[in-house]
Design an enzyme around this catalytic site. Structure first.
Site, short mmCIF file in Angstrom:
data_model
loop_
_atom_site.label_atom_id
_atom_site.label_comp_id
_atom_site.label_asym_id
_atom_site.label_seq_id
_atom_site.Cartn_x
_atom_site.Cartn_y
_atom_site.Cartn_z
N SER A 46 81.05 99.52 31.62
CA SER A 46 79.60 99.42 31.53
C SER A 46 79.02 100.81 31.35
O SER A 46 79.55 101.78 31.90
CB SER A 46 79.05 98.78 32.80
OG SER A 46 77.63 98.90 32.85
N ASP A 75 78.22 90.60 30.13
CA ASP A 75 76.87 90.06 30.28
C ASP A 75 76.89 88.62 29.79
O ASP A 75 76.25 88.28 28.78
CB ASP A 75 75.89 90.91 29.47
CG ASP A 75 75.82 92.35 29.99
OD1 ASP A 75 75.25 92.55 31.08
OD2 ASP A 75 76.34 93.25 29.32
N GLU A 82 81.37 89.64 26.99
CA GLU A 82 81.25 88.61 28.02
C GLU A 82 80.92 89.19 29.40
O GLU A 82 80.66 88.42 30.32
CB GLU A 82 82.53 87.76 28.09
CG GLU A 82 82.68 86.83 26.90
CD GLU A 82 83.87 85.91 27.03
OE1 GLU A 82 84.72 86.13 27.93
OE2 GLU A 82 83.96 84.96 26.22
N HIS A 138 82.23 98.55 23.90
CA HIS A 138 81.45 98.53 22.66
C HIS A 138 82.34 98.73 21.44
O HIS A 138 82.17 98.06 20.41
CB HIS A 138 80.39 99.65 22.67
CG HIS A 138 79.35 99.53 23.72
ND1 HIS A 138 79.25 100.43 24.78
CD2 HIS A 138 78.35 98.64 23.91
CE1 HIS A 138 78.23 100.09 25.54
NE2 HIS A 138 77.67 99.01 25.04
N HIS A 190 81.11 102.87 25.25
CA HIS A 190 82.43 102.94 25.89
C HIS A 190 83.38 102.04 25.10
O HIS A 190 83.00 101.47 24.06
CB HIS A 190 82.33 102.52 27.36
CG HIS A 190 81.63 101.21 27.58
ND1 HIS A 190 82.16 100.00 27.19
CD2 HIS A 190 80.43 100.93 28.16
CE1 HIS A 190 81.32 99.02 27.51
NE2 HIS A 190 80.26 99.56 28.09
#
Length: 281
Positions: free
Chosen positions: A187, A152, A150, A37, A34
């Site tokens: 996500s 995760d 960030e 990334h 997405h």
């Protein structure tokens, strides 16, 4: 665009870059790409002579077999998206057997207690799986810099600790959370939400922002109680945890001290687990 399925081929291709001291940027992913990334890829392309992205759904970091089975796999679409950033990005798409050699098990790591908080306590073995695959990938790619989102945040701190404890010459760079227009953190799991659920999920970021505002004048337990009550009034969400933790140690706070704090949340919505976080000061 160069796509490698085997680590030996990838290492052979990267060897000349390494020998002449070119900088290698690396974005490890589990695919289902997405805009979050893609923002990591853009930063890597800007910072480095060459960029590598891996697409690998790592089985050892899933403690729930159903979650692993349902994780979206969209390699062809992912490669099309990567090409929109740069056709020169190198793609590594290994099989499970290529990465684990028939022994799909995690190594065991100590991350100085980072692994026991939040995600670690709710997903047993998860960070051993993360450490195992990231260590392998770093050894194959030999990156100068590696980029992590960030969203995760706990994983980001774990990877920094891994690099420190394993003496790996990698600069780990955390990049800001990319959000949907309604505030939902991007996500790969969002693909499992219906359009209606995606709209509902905007509530997570709304509550985090309210918690940030309250944290200016209220104590830790007041803010935690507020968040728990807010989710209790929306029964479509099942709150797994909300923690206010020290950014460096990830130890949950009970009272405010002169530290950097972050609010962390994990919720279930329509059987999809969503996490998010926000800096509180």
């Amino acid at each position: 665009m160069l796509i490698f399925n085997y680590k030996a081929d990838l290492e052979a291709h990267l060897a000349p870059y390494i020998s002449k001291g070119s900088s290698i940027g690396f974005v490890p992913t589990m695919g289902a790409l997405h805009n979050g990334h893609l923002s990591l890829l853009r930063q890597s392309v800007k910072d480095n002579n060459v960029t590598v992205i891996s697409i690998f759904v790592n089985p050892t970091q899933f403690n729930n077999p159903e979650d692993l089975e349902k994780y979206p796999r969209t390699v062809d679409a992912d490669i099309e998206q990567i090409a929109t950033v740069s056709p020169d990005i190198i793609v590594f798409t290994p099989s499970v057997d290529e990465m684990y050699g028939g022994n799909t098990q995690s190594a065991s790591f100590s991350f100085d207690g980072l692994e026991h908080q939040m995600e670690g306590s709710h997903r047993p073995g998860h960070f051993d799986g993360v450490g195992t695959i990231v260590k392998k990938l770093f050894e194959y790619v030999n990156p100068t810099r590696a980029y992590f989102g960030e969203k995760d945040f706990q994983q980001l701190q774990i990877v920094k600790k891994l690099v420190e404890k394993q003496n790996m010459p990698v600069q780990v760079i955390g990049c800001p959370i990319t959000r949907e227009p309604n505030g939902l953190a991007m996500s790969s799991r969002n693909q499992r939400l219906t359009g209606q659920d995606r709209e509902k999920a905007a509530f997570i970021y709304k509550v985090l922002n309210e918690a940030k505002e309250k944290f200016k004048n209220e104590d830790v337990m007041q803010v935690k109680n507020y968040v728990e009550q807010a989710f209790a009034q929306h029964p479509e969400f099942e709150l797994e945890y909300f923690e206010i933790a020290d950014e460096d140690t990830l130890v949950p706070a009970t009272v405010k001290e002169n530290k950097k704090y972050r609010g962390f949340v994990a919720v279930m919505l329509s059987n999809v687990r969503l996490i998010d976080n926000i800096s509180l000061n």
